[in-house]
Design an enzyme around this catalytic site. Structure first.
Site, PDB file in Angstrom:
ATOM      1  CG  HIS A 120      -1.711   1.241   1.420  1.00  0.00           C
ATOM      2  ND1 HIS A 120      -1.392   2.223   2.333  1.00  0.00           N
ATOM      3  CD2 HIS A 120      -2.835   1.670   0.788  1.00  0.00           C
ATOM      4  CE1 HIS A 120      -2.275   3.197   2.263  1.00  0.00           C
ATOM      5  NE2 HIS A 120      -3.163   2.886   1.333  1.00  0.00           N
ATOM      6  CG  HIS A 166      -0.558   9.869   0.662  1.00  0.00           C
ATOM      7  ND1 HIS A 166      -0.562   9.554   1.996  1.00  0.00           N
ATOM      8  CD2 HIS A 166      -1.790   9.542   0.198  1.00  0.00           C
ATOM      9  CE1 HIS A 166      -1.730   9.060   2.325  1.00  0.00           C
ATOM     10  NE2 HIS A 166      -2.494   9.046   1.254  1.00  0.00           N
TER      11      HIS A 166
END
Length: 579
Positions: A120, A166
């Site tokens: 992830h 991110h």
């Protein structure tokens, strides 16, 4: 030197005097049984391997190879091994707890029939809010056997190129092209089985076209072409291939809708106002953005009114979908094609309370990806068995940190030669005579009994400074053992602490009843006992019970980062009794 100083020095040295490892009584008895006049010949060693260790396929040549690796240390007139040499072998690297059989699962079933080693936010070097994005964690993950890499795609500041980071956080970007090149160079370092790249796409049509060009140019003929699968192909047929998984363009027929309001999405963050990342109000806003970005899979895949880019569509071989009606509709299994569904950990926890069997039916043909909730700012993880016991193939983990859940993930994928693919047990793939499916909450019959006798440990004095655990005395080691798996099989035990010993001798026995041994792990952790209850870490490992070898085995331990210690091992006897 004064008398007082001399006495202190003498006392200090006496306290740290090392007791060398000596064979426990069981080992001495075994040696006497399989030796003659204090010498174990190659033939007797071979007999021990077959009869006691259960290595039915061990050959005389294999026994000779073990003998040869030891004979320059302990040989008696070239006739065989002394007790010390036998003990050295049992405590050595040639006597591992897992069978060295390589890839041995059936690899010709559809992808949906396997657990996949899944990452992830694979590009992050640390926490989820402010760490750097880099190719280094991607390389490390692939080289450790991870088969699913996640990349978040965003426009750069000039809107003319694609970066990976991110979104909505302070994480620094890395160029997409560097990530793709790193994947190509390292994809098949640990395993020939396919690598899947999941894109979280936040791009316009212009940049999607650019991504298509990058991907095709970088991967060439190792890229598996985009398609709609009625059934997924097998890992065997996809060897040395790279597959792209992301949401399909709008024309593919997916009706996307929001399932949660933004207020619901940020509800988990009410207790994180104490974060010290600058101004508190600014931190809260940043965290809210972080949660919205983390809602990937079904939640993050919002449609934009963009022109469909055929080249980009042709990249996608595993479609990430969310149909109108959400989870309820998908679990009905009405779709004629197979696809990938993503759920965050809390949503899966909620769903399995009422829809456990439906989720297992869904995962018999489709891929289910589970990912960490957005509040895991420090890259922590969740219990992977929530996903595994319900058939979820892609239990996505943050590989940047460490902790017991990541150790469990690493342990699970030590099975099947460490190739990153584990065949799911048949009970997760096939229905019963009345079309019933496995339910992990229901207690079944005991299939196997695991018996363990933990003899001793050694190697810490070679790995740690003599004052690492205690300033004035050797450590007081104790060992925790835990069975992980379906709820009914879970159990914890621990040994007594052995005071002031670098080489602890426990000689304790434990027994575990297993109803689902196929999904069980044995977790081991060594700690140094102290009165403050802050027991210092001394090593850990997780072992898939389905691949444990019987007999007396050396158990290598790992540090918190999952790196194997060079010297630290435990010695234990393992028996797995049952069908």
């Amino acid at each position: 030197m004064t008398k007082q100083a001399y006495e202190f020095c003498f006392c200090y040295r006496r306290m740290f005097k090392l007791r060398m490892a000596e064979p426990p009584e069981d080992i001495v008895s075994l040696f006497n049984e399989y030796s003659d006049n204090g010498v174990m010949t190659v033939e007797r060693l071979h007999k021990f391997l077959v009869e006691f260790q259960g290595e039915d396929k061990a050959t005389l040549e294999y026994a000779q190879a073990i003998f040869n690796s030891l004979k320059h240390h302990h040989v008696f007139h070239r006739r065989g091994l002394h007790l010390d040499a036998f003990f050295r072998y049992l405590f050595g690297d040639l006597n591992p707890p897992l069978a060295p059989v390589g890839v041995h699962h059936d690899m010709k079933a559809p992808l949906a029939h396997y657990f996949l080693y899944t990452g992830h936010n694979s590009y992050l070097t640390g926490n989820q809010l402010s760490s750097a994005s880099s190719i280094d964690p991607i390389i490390k993950a692939l080289r450790s056997g991870v088969r699913v890499i996640e990349l978040d795609l965003w426009p750069n500041s000039k809107k003319n190129d694609v970066e990976v980071y991110h979104g909505g956080t302070m994480t620094s970007p890395v160029e997409l092209i560097k990530c793709l090149e790193a994947i190509k160079e390292n994809a098949f370092y640990a395993s020939d089985y396919p690598v899947i790249i999941t894109f979280e796409d936040h791009l316009d049509s212009f940049l999607q076209a650019k991504v298509a060009q990058m991907v095709n140019t970088t991967f060439g003929n190792i890229l598996f072409p985009g398609t709609d699968f009625i059934e997924f192909p097998s890992p065997e047929s996809l060897k040395r291939k790279i597959l792209i998984s992301t949401k399909p363009p709008k024309e593919s027929g997916d009706n996307i809708r929001e399932e949660e309001t933004n207020e619901q999405k940020v509800k988990d963050f009410t207790d994180i106002s104490a974060l010290t990342l600058g101004d508190k109000s600014e931190s809260r806003n940043m965290i809210k953005d972080d949660e919205q970005i983390q809602e990937n899979g079904m939640e993050e895949e919002e449609e934009e009114e963009e022109a469909v880019i055929p080249e980009y569509k042709k990249l996608i071989s595993i479609h990430a979908v969310k149909q109108k009606g959400g989870l309820e509709s998908l679990l009905k299994g009405d779709s004629k094609r197979v696809a990938r569904l993503s759920l965050k950990e809390q949503k899966l926890e909620t769903a399995v309370r009422t829809r456990a069997t439906d989720i297992i039916r869904f995962t018999q043909k489709n891929l289910l990806r589970v990912y960490p909730k957005g509040t895991r700012i420090l890259s922590s993880n969740y219990d992977p068995f929530i996903g595994w016991t319900h058939g979820a193939q892609m239990v996505a983990f943050n590989m940047q940190g460490y902790g017991r859940y990541l150790w469990m993930m690493q342990g699970m994928f030590r099975a099947n030669g460490g190739c990153g693919y584990l065949k799911k047990p048949d009970f997760l793939l096939k229905n019963g005579p009345n079309n019933e499916v496995f339910d992990p909450s229901i207690k079944g019959k005991v299939k196997k009994t695991l018996k363990i006798k933990l003899y001793m440990g050694d190697g810490w004095h070679l790995e740690f400074h003599h004052t690492h655990f205690n300033q004035y005395s050797p450590p007081d080691f104790f060992t925790k053992l835990q069975i992980l798996g379906v709820p009914v099989d879970r159990r914890k035990v621990k040994t007594v602490p052995i005071e002031d010993q670098w080489v602890p001798l426990w000689n304790e026995e434990f027994e575990f009843q297993l109803t689902v041994p196929e999904l069980a792990l044995l977790r081991i952790e060594v700690r140094d006992y102290n009165m403050s209850r802050r027991h210092d870490f001394g090593g850990q490992t997780c072992l898939p019970i389905s691949e444990l070898q019987g007999g007396i085995r050396a158990i290598p331990l790992y540090n918190k980062k999952g790196e194997k210690y060079k010297y630290v091992k435990l010695l234990m006897c393992i028996q797995l009794i049952g069908k």
